[in-house]
Scaffold this active site. Structure first.
Site, PDB file in Angstrom:
ATOM      1  N   ASP A 292       0.889  -1.237  -0.011  1.00  0.00           N
ATOM      2  CA  ASP A 292      -0.179  -0.332   0.555  1.00  0.00           C
ATOM      3  C   ASP A 292       0.500   1.103   0.105  1.00  0.00           C
ATOM      4  O   ASP A 292       1.911   1.210   0.716  1.00  0.00           O
ATOM      5  CB  ASP A 292      -0.837  -0.005   1.351  1.00  0.00           C
TER       6      ASP A 292
ATOM      7  N   TYR B  12       0.000   8.541  -3.089  1.00  0.00           N
ATOM      8  CA  TYR B  12       0.089   8.212  -4.652  1.00  0.00           C
ATOM      9  C   TYR B  12      -1.571   8.502  -5.027  1.00  0.00           C
ATOM     10  O   TYR B  12      -1.082   8.686  -6.710  1.00  0.00           O
ATOM     11  CB  TYR B  12      -0.629   6.624  -4.428  1.00  0.00           C
ATOM     12  N   GLY B  13      -2.533   8.927  -4.519  1.00  0.00           N
ATOM     13  CA  GLY B  13      -3.839   9.993  -5.197  1.00  0.00           C
ATOM     14  C   GLY B  13      -3.716  11.193  -6.267  1.00  0.00           C
ATOM     15  O   GLY B  13      -3.805  10.594  -7.472  1.00  0.00           O
TER      16      GLY B  13
ATOM     17  N   CYS C 288     -11.438   3.803  -1.742  1.00  0.00           N
ATOM     18  CA  CYS C 288      -9.706   3.956  -1.228  1.00  0.00           C
ATOM     19  C   CYS C 288     -10.272   3.768   0.049  1.00  0.00           C
ATOM     20  O   CYS C 288     -10.980   3.922   0.271  1.00  0.00           O
ATOM     21  CB  CYS C 288      -9.785   4.917  -1.762  1.00  0.00           C
ATOM     22  N   THR C 289      -8.692   3.084   0.101  1.00  0.00           N
ATOM     23  CA  THR C 289      -8.576   2.601   1.607  1.00  0.00           C
ATOM     24  C   THR C 289      -8.877   3.320   2.453  1.00  0.00           C
ATOM     25  O   THR C 289      -9.377   2.433   3.589  1.00  0.00           O
ATOM     26  CB  THR C 289      -6.531   2.266   1.438  1.00  0.00           C
ATOM     27  N   HIS C 290      -8.591   4.690   2.696  1.00  0.00           N
ATOM     28  CA  HIS C 290      -8.820   5.572   4.120  1.00  0.00           C
ATOM     29  C   HIS C 290     -10.715   6.121   4.000  1.00  0.00           C
ATOM     30  O   HIS C 290     -11.108   6.038   4.846  1.00  0.00           O
ATOM     31  CB  HIS C 290      -8.963   6.827   3.574  1.00  0.00           C
TER      32      HIS C 290
ATOM     33  N   CYS D 166      -4.236  -1.300  -2.430  1.00  0.00           N
ATOM     34  CA  CYS D 166      -4.510   0.539  -2.539  1.00  0.00           C
ATOM     35  C   CYS D 166      -4.818   0.606  -3.440  1.00  0.00           C
ATOM     36  O   CYS D 166      -4.803  -0.265  -5.009  1.00  0.00           O
ATOM     37  CB  CYS D 166      -2.920   0.675  -2.467  1.00  0.00           C
ATOM     38  N   ASN D 167      -6.300   0.873  -3.843  1.00  0.00           N
ATOM     39  CA  ASN D 167      -6.543   1.184  -5.032  1.00  0.00           C
ATOM     40  C   ASN D 167      -5.694   1.871  -6.409  1.00  0.00           C
ATOM     41  O   ASN D 167      -6.420   1.593  -7.401  1.00  0.00           O
ATOM     42  CB  ASN D 167      -7.830   1.950  -4.268  1.00  0.00           C
ATOM     43  N   THR D 168      -5.173   3.125  -6.313  1.00  0.00           N
ATOM     44  CA  THR D 168      -4.722   3.865  -6.851  1.00  0.00           C
ATOM     45  C   THR D 168      -3.921   3.219  -7.047  1.00  0.00           C
ATOM     46  O   THR D 168      -3.640   3.312  -8.397  1.00  0.00           O
ATOM     47  CB  THR D 168      -4.031   5.274  -5.865  1.00  0.00           C
TER      48      THR D 168
HETATM   49  N1  I24 Z   1      -5.163   7.417   9.590  1.00  0.00           N
HETATM   50  C1  I24 Z   1      -4.489   7.241   8.881  1.00  0.00           C
HETATM   51  N2  I24 Z   1      -2.979   7.589   8.257  1.00  0.00           N
HETATM   52  C2  I24 Z   1      -2.556   9.167   9.477  1.00  0.00           C
HETATM   53  C3  I24 Z   1      -4.030   8.257  10.528  1.00  0.00           C
HETATM   54  C4  I24 Z   1      -2.874   8.939  10.575  1.00  0.00           C
HETATM   55  N3  I24 Z   1      -3.119   9.397  11.651  1.00  0.00           N
HETATM   56  C5  I24 Z   1      -4.186   9.498  12.163  1.00  0.00           C
HETATM   57  N4  I24 Z   1      -4.548   8.717  12.005  1.00  0.00           N
HETATM   58  N5  I24 Z   1      -1.593   9.269   9.273  1.00  0.00           N
HETATM   59  O1  I24 Z   1      -5.014   6.528   7.508  1.00  0.00           O
HETATM   60  C6  I24 Z   1      -0.680   9.426   7.828  1.00  0.00           C
HETATM   61  C7  I24 Z   1       0.489   9.922   7.864  1.00  0.00           C
HETATM   62  N6  I24 Z   1       2.126   8.950   8.457  1.00  0.00           N
HETATM   63  C8  I24 Z   1       1.490   7.803   8.225  1.00  0.00           C
HETATM   64  C9  I24 Z   1       2.792   7.235   9.110  1.00  0.00           C
HETATM   65  O2  I24 Z   1       4.177   7.749   8.541  1.00  0.00           O
HETATM   66  C10 I24 Z   1       4.151   8.810   9.365  1.00  0.00           C
HETATM   67  C11 I24 Z   1       2.718   9.789   8.004  1.00  0.00           C
HETATM   68  C12 I24 Z   1      -5.869   6.098   7.688  1.00  0.00           C
HETATM   69  C13 I24 Z   1      -5.325   4.403   8.748  1.00  0.00           C
HETATM   70  C14 I24 Z   1      -6.270   3.129   8.337  1.00  0.00           C
HETATM   71  C15 I24 Z   1      -5.597   1.975   8.984  1.00  0.00           C
HETATM   72  C16 I24 Z   1      -5.740   8.998  12.636  1.00  0.00           C
HETATM   73  C17 I24 Z   1      -6.402   6.642  13.036  1.00  0.00           C
HETATM   74  C18 I24 Z   1      -5.103   6.259  13.714  1.00  0.00           C
HETATM   75  C19 I24 Z   1      -5.587   4.975  13.984  1.00  0.00           C
HETATM   76  C20 I24 Z   1      -6.453   3.772  13.001  1.00  0.00           C
HETATM   77  C21 I24 Z   1      -7.280   4.449  12.521  1.00  0.00           C
HETATM   78  C22 I24 Z   1      -6.665   5.995  12.176  1.00  0.00           C
HETATM   79  F1  I24 Z   1      -4.570   6.736  14.273  1.00  0.00           F
HETATM   80  F2  I24 Z   1      -7.532   6.460  11.144  1.00  0.00           F
HETATM   81  N1  DGL Z   2      -4.348   3.799  -0.589  1.00  0.00           N
HETATM   82  C1  DGL Z   2      -4.735   5.016  -0.933  1.00  0.00           C
HETATM   83  C2  DGL Z   2      -5.676   4.328  -1.684  1.00  0.00           C
HETATM   84  O1  DGL Z   2      -6.264   3.501  -2.129  1.00  0.00           O
HETATM   85  C3  DGL Z   2      -5.166   5.985  -0.725  1.00  0.00           C
HETATM   86  C4  DGL Z   2      -4.125   7.211  -0.648  1.00  0.00           C
HETATM   87  C5  DGL Z   2      -2.715   6.961  -1.293  1.00  0.00           C
HETATM   88  O2  DGL Z   2      -3.346   7.974  -2.311  1.00  0.00           O
HETATM   89  O3  DGL Z   2      -2.006   7.334  -1.661  1.00  0.00           O
HETATM   90  O4  DGL Z   2      -5.796   5.484  -3.397  1.00  0.00           O
END
Ligand code: I24
Ligand code: DGL
Length: 272
Positions: free
Chosen positions: A9, A41-42, A183-185, A72-74
């Site tokens: 991903d 990546y989006g 999208c995964t999020h 990852c969808n993208t």
């Molecule tokens: N959720 C996501 N990405 C993050 C986050 C989050 N921070 C808080 N929560 N950060 O995606 C991404 C950027 N980071 C990633 C690591 O390296 C540095 C940059 C969604 C996650 C889906 C599993 C909120 C949060 C959380 C725990 C679980 C779920 C969630 F803290 F949404």
């Molecule tokens: N994982 C990406 C997707 O499912 C979302 C985050 C990104 O843009 O990289 O498309």
């Protein structure tokens, strides 16, 4: 020797797919690689996403995975066909399973797809949907604000509710009765999306559907693990180990997980 299922991903979002797989297949060993240093990546070019996805794939193939899930969808939109044609292990993306589930759910053959700019521009969902049922009509919508609102941790807030309402407004005037979270999020925004669209619209989580197909595909290839002896999941990130670990432990509820920092391609491995 036990072999793992590999997941790749752009960052941590693919953990939504892993969570479903762990629930459905608790005996399986997971290797997960998130390219957090180069996320998102989006908004990137398709060629670049294809290259990054190949770099992740090669990393896990070298670790002898038995199956690859492009979680990852993208990345699926940019590289699935290419990777599947080249590797000799089963490869699955998130787009086909989500499409299949949407066609099962729709009663009027009108489906909405939400995704990143890359996923929507690729037309991968409309192609997959029409390939399964040529009568389906598809409305696609890029929701570039959704990833950042989830990553800010504010995905349950009034701000998130407003962003969902503003972004999805164009779909309110269509006749779609089913929406794919492409999208995964977006599963983290599922309740807000359901509340805005109303109870007549079914909301499909591609990740959840993918987990069911992983199970079916492993069974078909006789690759299922029957016991969980010696299962040690491994997580790899190109970014910060501690941030990855905080999010992943919280999300997957795994008390002490192994997270390793790795470098891919030309990126310098700088912690973000
Ligand atoms: N959720 C996501 N990405 C993050 C986050 C989050 N921070 C808080 N929560 N950060 O995606 C991404 C950027 N980071 C990633 C690591 O390296 C540095 C940059 C969604 C996650 C889906 C599993 C909120 C949060 C959380 C725990 C679980 C779920 C969630 F803290 F949404
Ligand atoms: N994982 C990406 C997707 O499912 C979302 C985050 C990104 O843009 O990289 O498309």
């Amino acid at each position: 020797m036990k072999r793992a299922i590999g997941f790749i991903d752009s960052g941590v979002g693919g953990l939504t797919v892993v969570k479903e797989v762990l629930k459905q297949l608790p005996h399986e060993q997971i290797y997960y690689l998130g390219d957090t240093a180069r996320c998102p990546y989006g908004p990137r070019d398709r060629d670049e996403v294809n290259q990054f996805t190949w770099e992740m794939t090669n990393f896990l193939v070298e670790r002898n995975i038995k199956m690859l899930v492009i979680a990852c969808n993208t990345a699926t939109a940019a590289a699935l066909a290419d990777i599947r044609a080249t590797l000799d292990i089963p490869v699955i993306g998130v787009i086909q399973p989500g499409s299949r589930a949407a066609l099962k759910a729709t009663r009027n053959n009108r489906v909405g797809v939400l995704g990143t700019i890359g996923t929507v521009q690729s037309m991968a969902y409309p192609k997959a949907l029409k390939g399964l049922n040529r009568r389906v009509e598809v409305d696609s919508l890029a929701c570039p604000k959704f990833v950042s609102v989830v990553e800010s941790g504010e995905y349950k807030s009034a701000i998130a509710k407003k962003i969902v309402a503003e972004s999805l407004l164009p779909l309110k005037s269509t006749k779609i009765d089913t929406i794919i979270l492409g999208c995964t999020h977006y599963p983290l925004l599922k309740t807000l999306i359901e509340n805005f669209m109303g109870s007549d619209v079914a909301v499909i989580n591609s990740g959840e559907e993918t987990a069911s197909e992983v199970s079916a595909l492993l069974d078909y290839h006789d690759l299922l693990d029957r016991d969980d002896n010696g299962v040690q999941h491994r997580f790899f990130t190109t970014g910060s180990v501690s941030i990855f670990q905080d999010i992943a432990q919280d999300w997957l509820d795994i008390p002490d997980m192994h997270v390793e920092h790795i470098k891919l391609g030309n990126e310098k491995g700088v912690y973000q």
